[in-house]
Design a protein around this motif. Structure first.
Motif, PDB file in Angstrom:
ATOM      1  N   ASP A  30       0.950  -1.061   0.040  1.00 30.10           N
ATOM      2  CA  ASP A  30       0.102   0.072  -0.107  1.00 30.10           C
ATOM      3  C   ASP A  30       0.840   1.248  -0.090  1.00 30.10           C
ATOM      4  O   ASP A  30       1.754   1.759   0.735  1.00 30.10           O
ATOM      5  N   SER A  31       0.379   2.322  -0.984  1.00 27.72           N
ATOM      6  CA  SER A  31       1.068   3.544  -0.978  1.00 27.72           C
ATOM      7  C   SER A  31       0.550   4.443  -0.038  1.00 27.72           C
ATOM      8  O   SER A  31      -0.401   4.211   0.783  1.00 27.72           O
ATOM      9  N   THR A  32       1.248   5.468   0.114  1.00 30.08           N
ATOM     10  CA  THR A  32       0.502   6.628   1.195  1.00 30.08           C
ATOM     11  C   THR A  32      -0.805   6.813   0.529  1.00 30.08           C
ATOM     12  O   THR A  32      -1.544   6.984   1.507  1.00 30.08           O
ATOM     13  N   SER A  33      -1.086   7.156  -0.566  1.00 29.41           N
ATOM     14  CA  SER A  33      -2.153   7.498  -1.246  1.00 29.41           C
ATOM     15  C   SER A  33      -3.247   6.391  -0.756  1.00 29.41           C
ATOM     16  O   SER A  33      -4.373   6.733  -0.569  1.00 29.41           O
ATOM     17  N   ALA A  34      -2.754   5.282  -0.984  1.00 30.89           N
ATOM     18  CA  ALA A  34      -3.666   4.291  -1.036  1.00 30.89           C
ATOM     19  C   ALA A  34      -4.274   4.029   0.420  1.00 30.89           C
ATOM     20  O   ALA A  34      -5.328   3.690   0.876  1.00 30.89           O
ATOM     21  N   VAL A  63      -2.856  12.739   3.370  1.00 28.68           N
ATOM     22  CA  VAL A  63      -1.411  12.734   2.465  1.00 28.68           C
ATOM     23  C   VAL A  63      -0.659  14.025   2.697  1.00 28.68           C
ATOM     24  O   VAL A  63       0.270  13.935   3.041  1.00 28.68           O
ATOM     25  N   LYS A  64      -1.744  15.225   2.642  1.00 30.16           N
ATOM     26  CA  LYS A  64      -0.787  16.458   2.895  1.00 30.16           C
ATOM     27  C   LYS A  64      -0.302  16.466   4.078  1.00 30.16           C
ATOM     28  O   LYS A  64       0.838  17.026   4.367  1.00 30.16           O
ATOM     29  N   PRO A  76       8.742  11.625   7.627  1.00 28.57           N
ATOM     30  CA  PRO A  76       9.478  10.386   6.750  1.00 28.57           C
ATOM     31  C   PRO A  76       8.993   8.911   7.369  1.00 28.57           C
ATOM     32  O   PRO A  76       9.141   7.930   6.636  1.00 28.57           O
ATOM     33  N   LYS A  77       8.595   8.926   8.705  1.00 27.93           N
ATOM     34  CA  LYS A  77       8.291   7.857   9.242  1.00 27.93           C
ATOM     35  C   LYS A  77       6.906   7.065   8.442  1.00 27.93           C
ATOM     36  O   LYS A  77       6.682   5.909   8.331  1.00 27.93           O
ATOM     37  N   LEU A  78       6.193   7.886   7.768  1.00 21.18           N
ATOM     38  CA  LEU A  78       4.961   7.528   7.202  1.00 21.18           C
ATOM     39  C   LEU A  78       5.408   6.474   5.930  1.00 21.18           C
ATOM     40  O   LEU A  78       4.666   5.786   5.814  1.00 21.18           O
ATOM     41  N   ALA A  79       6.478   6.879   5.270  1.00 14.96           N
ATOM     42  CA  ALA A  79       6.917   6.004   3.903  1.00 14.96           C
ATOM     43  C   ALA A  79       7.107   4.545   4.644  1.00 14.96           C
ATOM     44  O   ALA A  79       7.470   3.595   3.892  1.00 14.96           O
TER      45      ALA A  79
END
Length: 460
Positions: free
Chosen positions: A140-144, A162-163, A169-172
């Motif tokens: 899953d990407s951040t957008s997903a 997303v915004k 950087p932890k979100l990635a």
């Protein structure tokens, strides 16, 4: 030409309406008609944005009578005749303004929608209220993730999430698994929560060497077994309610389970059912790795998930009904792999595998401390005379052949070594280096020399 003695026909203006006694509020007083030859300086202006261009447009056909045909026409004869009153186009004017307002509203609404569609987004305020169990899938990407959170009611929109996470950087690095979130969270609150390690639940890590029961170390510390690890992974607090399942619940589920229904490979069902205890029937059939346990799942569901995933992993490691060790069944190969895992370091897996096969071939007892310690829930250490004389199906000092079941979770490397042992004539081995490496011997004299070397090196 008109007949002599007759005046040319005159196109007359319509007579004025009758005079009304009460005042009429929507009538403009008539003005004196301008001479037709030149425009009147007091010609009324257009009555509003949507008014008609010429209130006397109905008389435009007046010009169809040529001027020279009526050169005797007396214009002054009717100079004093009043001009008919003009009605204000109030109905049309009101409709025009309403239409204009509708157009403006539609244009403004469309512009706002378009702006928000491209640049804007909806967002909740605050840290949210009720708990929501949310799952991130592998890949899953951040957008997903944002889109899934919006669908689950965690955030107002995927863009809000997303915004808010653009500079985090932890979100990635968010991994697949289950997370306890809140409903109606702001985008920033959702990012903060999902990147907090405590929000992740249901994570189960099973490492090679582990067995189903806990192991008590010499210093008294307990190394959790598979039952304990599964029980811990099942725990979460959802809206104040615990989802925990105990190790005893899982043990009872294994004891009562139908192995085929759980997803155990066909080649393992019959020999596994011969275990001395029913709750040991899944030993060795759970592959090492990371698992995501859904909090709230029952014991049967958890076991089924792990067994089915492990069956695929074991086959991918190279063990199947068609791929086994030399003159061994798939289940026997799995038992050998579990002993290799407990007895040797990775560098020696292939050689130790060959030692086991060579001993089995000559009907020599395996004499493995790991098998003796397995039912005693101890780590793989040197055994005492009392331990080695203790009867039981796992005492390979007293019994020839393999124990009834695997004794640990084998790694893919151990399975590969069991399927493809290194070529050699070794029958003996002993740990002779402090890093865990062993020395291998063909004869007993070789073995005695290796033992003396290990003592000199301070291994034991």
């Amino acid at each position: 030409m008109p007949e002599p003695g007759l005046e040319p026909p005159r196109r007359r203006r319509p007579p004025p309406p009758p005079v009304r006694d009460e005042p009429v509020t929507d009538i403009i007083p008539a003005q004196t008609a301008p001479p037709p030859a030149e425009p009147s300086p007091e010609e009324p202006e257009a009555d509003g944005f949507f008014a008609e261009d010429d209130q006397y447009a109905e008389y435009d056909d007046y010009d169809e009578y040529a001027d020279d045909e009526y050169e005797d026409y007396d214009e002054d004869a009717y100079d004093d005749e009043p001009e008919p009153p003009r009605k204000k186009k109030r109905g049309k004017r009101a409709i025009g303004w309403v239409a204009a307002l509708v157009v403006i509203v539609l244009l403004a609404g469309g512009a706002y929608y378009g702006f928000n569609k491209i640049f804007g987004y909806e967002d909740f305020e605050g840290a949210g209220d009720g708990d929501v169990l949310f799952q991130v899938d592998d890949g899953d990407s951040t957008s997903a993730i944002g889109a899934k959170l919006a669908t689950a009611g965690v955030v107002a929109s995927g863009k809000a999430f997303v915004k808010a996470g653009e500079d985090n950087p932890k979100l990635a690095r968010i991994q697949h698994g289950f997370y306890v979130m809140k409903s109606h969270m702001s985008g920033s609150s959702a990012v903060d929560r999902i990147t907090t390690p405590a929000s992740r639940v249901g994570q189960l890590e099973i490492r090679p060497y582990t067995q189903f029961d806990d192991i008590t170390q010499p210093d008294g510390k307990v190394t959790p077994g598979v039952f304990t690890l599964m029980a811990k992974a099942s725990c979460a607090q959802i809206n104040g309610k615990s989802t925990c399942i105990t190790a005893d619940d899982l043990r009872k589920a294994v004891d009562a389970a139908d192995l085929k229904t759980l997803g155990v490979p066909d080649w393992a069902i019959e020999p596994a059912n011969k275990a001395d205890r029913k709750d040991r029937r899944l030993e060795g059939l759970i592959a090492p790795g990371l698992y995501d346990i859904r909090p709230g799942a029952n014991a049967q569901e958890i076991l089924g998930q792990l067994v089915k995933s492990s069956t695929e992993a074991i086959q991918n490691a190279g063990l199947s009904a068609q791929s086994t060790g030399p003159e061994a069944t798939p289940y026997q190969t799995l038992i050998i792999a579990s002993i290799i895992e407990r007895e040797a370091v990775k560098a020696d897996f292939g050689k130790l595998s060959r030692v086991i096969y060579n001993r089995l071939a000559i009907n020599m007892r395996l004499q493995m401390d790991s098998t003796v310690n397995y039912p005693l829930d101890r780590p793989t250490l040197a055994t005492s005379d009392e331990d080695r004389n203790r009867p039981g199906p796992y005492n390979t000092y007293k019994n020839t052949g393999l124990p009834l079941t695997p004794i640990s979770v084998p790694s893919a490397d151990a399975i590969q070594a069991a399927v493809h042992p290194t070529a050699g004539d070794w029958v003996y081995f002993v740990k002779c280096e402090k890093n865990g490496l062993s020395c291998f011997g063909v004869s007993f004299d070789d073995h005695k020399a290796n033992v003396k070397l290990a003592q000199q090196r301070g291994v034991f």
